[in-house]
Every structure is written in C-alpha cells, then in structure tokens.
Motif scaffolding. Structure first.
Motif, PDB file in Angstrom:
ATOM      1  N   VAL A 185       0.854  -1.199   0.000  1.00  0.00           N
ATOM      2  CA  VAL A 185       0.000   0.000   0.000  1.00  0.00           C
ATOM      3  C   VAL A 185       0.886   1.245   0.000  1.00  0.00           C
ATOM      4  CG1 VAL A 185      -1.623   1.372   1.366  1.00  0.00           C
ATOM      5  CG2 VAL A 185      -2.000  -1.089   1.096  1.00  0.00           C
ATOM      6  N   ALA A 188       2.246   1.903  -3.380  1.00  0.00           N
ATOM      7  CA  ALA A 188       1.300   2.032  -4.491  1.00  0.00           C
ATOM      8  C   ALA A 188       0.754   3.452  -4.633  1.00  0.00           C
ATOM      9  CB  ALA A 188       0.151   1.055  -4.305  1.00  0.00           C
ATOM     10  N   VAL A 191      -4.835   1.913  -4.866  1.00  0.00           N
ATOM     11  CA  VAL A 191      -5.069   0.708  -4.075  1.00  0.00           C
ATOM     12  C   VAL A 191      -6.530   0.295  -4.148  1.00  0.00           C
ATOM     13  CG1 VAL A 191      -5.202  -0.131  -1.682  1.00  0.00           C
ATOM     14  CG2 VAL A 191      -3.155   1.041  -2.476  1.00  0.00           C
ATOM     15  N   PRO A 219      -1.008   6.114  -0.938  1.00  0.00           N
ATOM     16  CA  PRO A 219      -1.613   6.118  -2.277  1.00  0.00           C
ATOM     17  C   PRO A 219      -2.548   7.304  -2.518  1.00  0.00           C
ATOM     18  CG  PRO A 219      -2.584   4.387  -0.915  1.00  0.00           C
ATOM     19  CD  PRO A 219      -1.427   4.945  -0.144  1.00  0.00           C
ATOM     20  N   VAL A 222      -7.520   5.528  -3.330  1.00  0.00           N
ATOM     21  CA  VAL A 222      -7.916   4.322  -2.593  1.00  0.00           C
ATOM     22  C   VAL A 222      -9.343   4.002  -2.999  1.00  0.00           C
ATOM     23  CG1 VAL A 222      -8.490   3.376  -0.319  1.00  0.00           C
ATOM     24  CG2 VAL A 222      -6.399   4.723  -0.618  1.00  0.00           C
TER      25      VAL A 222
END
Ligand code: ATP
Length: 314
Positions: A185, A188, A191, A219, A222
């Motif tokens: 996570v 990234a 996500v 991220p 999300v």
C-alpha cells in the motif's frame, strides 16, 4: 510501450456445469483464471494494451492458457515456460445451488515459481501502469521477490503502481498478509480493497475512515469495492461513491478483477474519479451476471449496454 503490465499466477480450471459433487462422467467446462490475467483480458477488451508476466508449464493446460490469452489480445511474449513442473489447476464444484467449492493444485507448480528474473524491468519502466495483486506475494519467496522487483522498477521512474489486496485466506494468515500488504500500500499510487481486507492494514471503522486511513499510508487513490453496494473512493483527499448496477447474480467470482479493469481503463482514458468508479461498477456487473471468472467481461462497444432500458437489443 504498453498501457498496463501485470504479473502473477494463472491456473487452468475445470468447472462442473451441474450441481453436486464431482463424479465420473459429470459434465464440466475447461477454462482458466487468475486475478491478473482477468484484469489483463478486461483491459484488452476495452482497447488497452496489456502484458502479462507469468509462468506456465510445458503441457496442454499451459498451451490452453497462453493461446486463450493471445486470442484475447493480451501480450504473452513475456510468459515463461517452466519445463520442470506443470501448470497449476483449479477444480470448481457447484456443491449445492448456493455453495461453490474450489480445490487448488498450485503449490510448487509453474505459476508459483515466478521469480525476479522473469520480470523485464525495462518493460515495466515503459508502461503507463503496473498492476499487482496480493495473491502473488503469498505464493512463494521467489514470487514475492518478483512483485517487489516489478514495483521497485516502476517506482524508480514514476510509473504508477496499482495494487489489489486480493487476500486469500488459504495461502497465508491475516497477520502475515497484513504486514506484506502494508508495504505494498505504501508503495502504491492506486489501491483496491474490500472493506474487510482494508481492516487488515488499518483500524476497522466506517468505509470513509478506512479509506482515509489507507490513503494516509501514501496512495493518491484508494478504492473500496463493496459488492452489491458498489464502490467508494478517496482520490487526492476527495471522496466519491457510486452505486452498483442492478443485475442478476450468476457467478460472483471475478467481479473484483472486472472492477479493477474498468477503473484502470477509465483512468487511462483520463476520466474523472466518478466515471472511473462507474466503469468499474459496469464491468463488475458484467462479470457477476455471466458464468466464468472473465468470460463475461465487456468490450468497449458493449459498455453502454448496461444503460439500456430494454432487455433485448435488436
Ligand atoms: P471477487 O474477489 O469475488 O472477485 P471482490 O470482493 O474483490 O470480488 P466485490 O466488491 O465483490 O469485489 O465486487 C466488485 C465490484 O463488482 C463491485 O464493486 C460492484 O461494482 C460489482 N458487483 C459485485 N457484486 C455485485 C452485484 N451483486 N450486483 C451488481 N454489481 C456487483
């Protein structure tokens, strides 16, 4: 350069077509499936270029998977044929009308032997998006290392990394997976998770709280997939919610991957967050209302069919 590069495990599938236990002579359908190839097929059908990196055995099932992916327009030039072990296999029984039982034959087999050397880092570095799932790091040490090789190659040059939790309880514990997912996570840009999956990494709470906590790990986007309730997203601190489409549930498997393909497709098209969620929901609706993990995924020209008010188009 390719739109999306993805990597992971794909297995052949034998799915019973009648209800009950497997029995001699029972009818079945032969296919294949894997989270990342489902996403790659979805993207290809929507007109994007997608490369799948993975290993298959030098056997009839390996050929089946590779030929089908090629037929779907997915680039298989980076697929490695492992001559030492066979292609993995899933058996799906429709044990009762409401209960599906899947048995996996995957441990030590081709897909799980994915390794860092299989990942062409130049290919990843030239992609518009790298997509990985939380299944791959659970398969083996080498598969986990391959995911990190790809993620590092993407991050080094600013290629956005998309990560779908895809927690599989049969492969590892919540604690083990939670630690691995937290790392992914943080690495990234985008996500995808279910509400319960998200709670493996951040404290349980309302959808809004959970999404905000995940976004706080790094991220920019999300997205929480919420089944028949649709999807919720936090994008650059702003929240968006879109309802699912009303469809008849035929086969829920693959809905998440379909959603991801739709969301990524809309992102590649430069659409706004609400439209990304909408295309994800449309693809999810196609997936759940057709049998098969990926067979029901829409082509671009079919996206609007879900808006039709008539059941029959002619
Ligand atoms: P899976 O792991 O089974 O592939 P998932 O748990 O990752 O799925 P879900 O949240 O179940 O993902 O479904 C993904 C998306 O598919 C939802 O956000 C929604 O858009 C669509 N979807 C799922 N179930 C339904 C349903 N019953 N009716 C309409 N759309 C659905």
């Amino acid at each position: 350069p390719v739109d999306v590069v993805t990597l992971g495990e794909t297995m052949a599938l034998v799915a019973a077509t009648t209800t009950g236990s497997f029995a001699v002579g029972a009818p079945a359908r032969i296919s294949f499936g894997g989270a990342e190839t489902n996403v790659a097929i979805g993207l290809s059908r929507l007109g994007h270029s997608a490369t799948w990196i993975g290993r298959l055995g030098a056997d009839p099932l390996g050929h089946l998977v590779k030929d089908a992916l090629r037929g779907e327009g997915v680039d298989v030039s980076h697929v490695r044929t492992d001559t030492e072990v066979p292609t993995g296999l899933m058996l799906r029984e429709h044990r009762t009308a409401d209960r599906v039982r899947v048995s996996y034959y995957r441990r030590g087999l081709a897909g799980s032997r994915l390794a860092p050397a299989d990942v062409d880092t130049d290919l990843v570095a030239a992609a518009r998006v790298l997509h990985v799932s939380g299944i791959t790091p659970a398969l083996s040490e080498s598969a986990r290392a391959a995911v990190h090789t790809a993620v590092d190659a993407a991050r080094a040059v600013g290629v956005p990394v998309s990560f779908d939790f895809n927690y599989r309880a049969a492969l590892w514990s919540v604690t083990e997976a939670g630690a691995a997912f937290r790392e992914l996570v943080a690495a990234a840009d985008l996500v995808f998770a279910g509400d319960e999956e998200a709670a493996m990494v951040v404290p349980a709470g309302s959808v809004e709280e959970v999404a905000k906590e995940l976004a706080a790990l790094g991220p920019a986007q999300v997205v929480l997939k919420r089944g028949a309730a649709g999807a919720y997203a936090v994008v650059d601190g702003e929240s968006f919610t879109e309802p699912a489409l009303a469809v008849s549930l035929i086969d829920p498997v693959g809905a998440g991957d379909a959603f991801v393909a739709g969301y990524l497709s809309a992102t590649l098209d430069g659409l706004d967050p609400a439209q990304r969620l909408r295309r994800g929901n449309v693809c999810g609706a196609f997936a759940v209302s057709v049998a098969g993990d990926w067979e029901g995924l829409p082509r671009r020209s079919e996206l609007a069919t879900m808006d039709a008010t008539e059941n029959v188009a002619r």
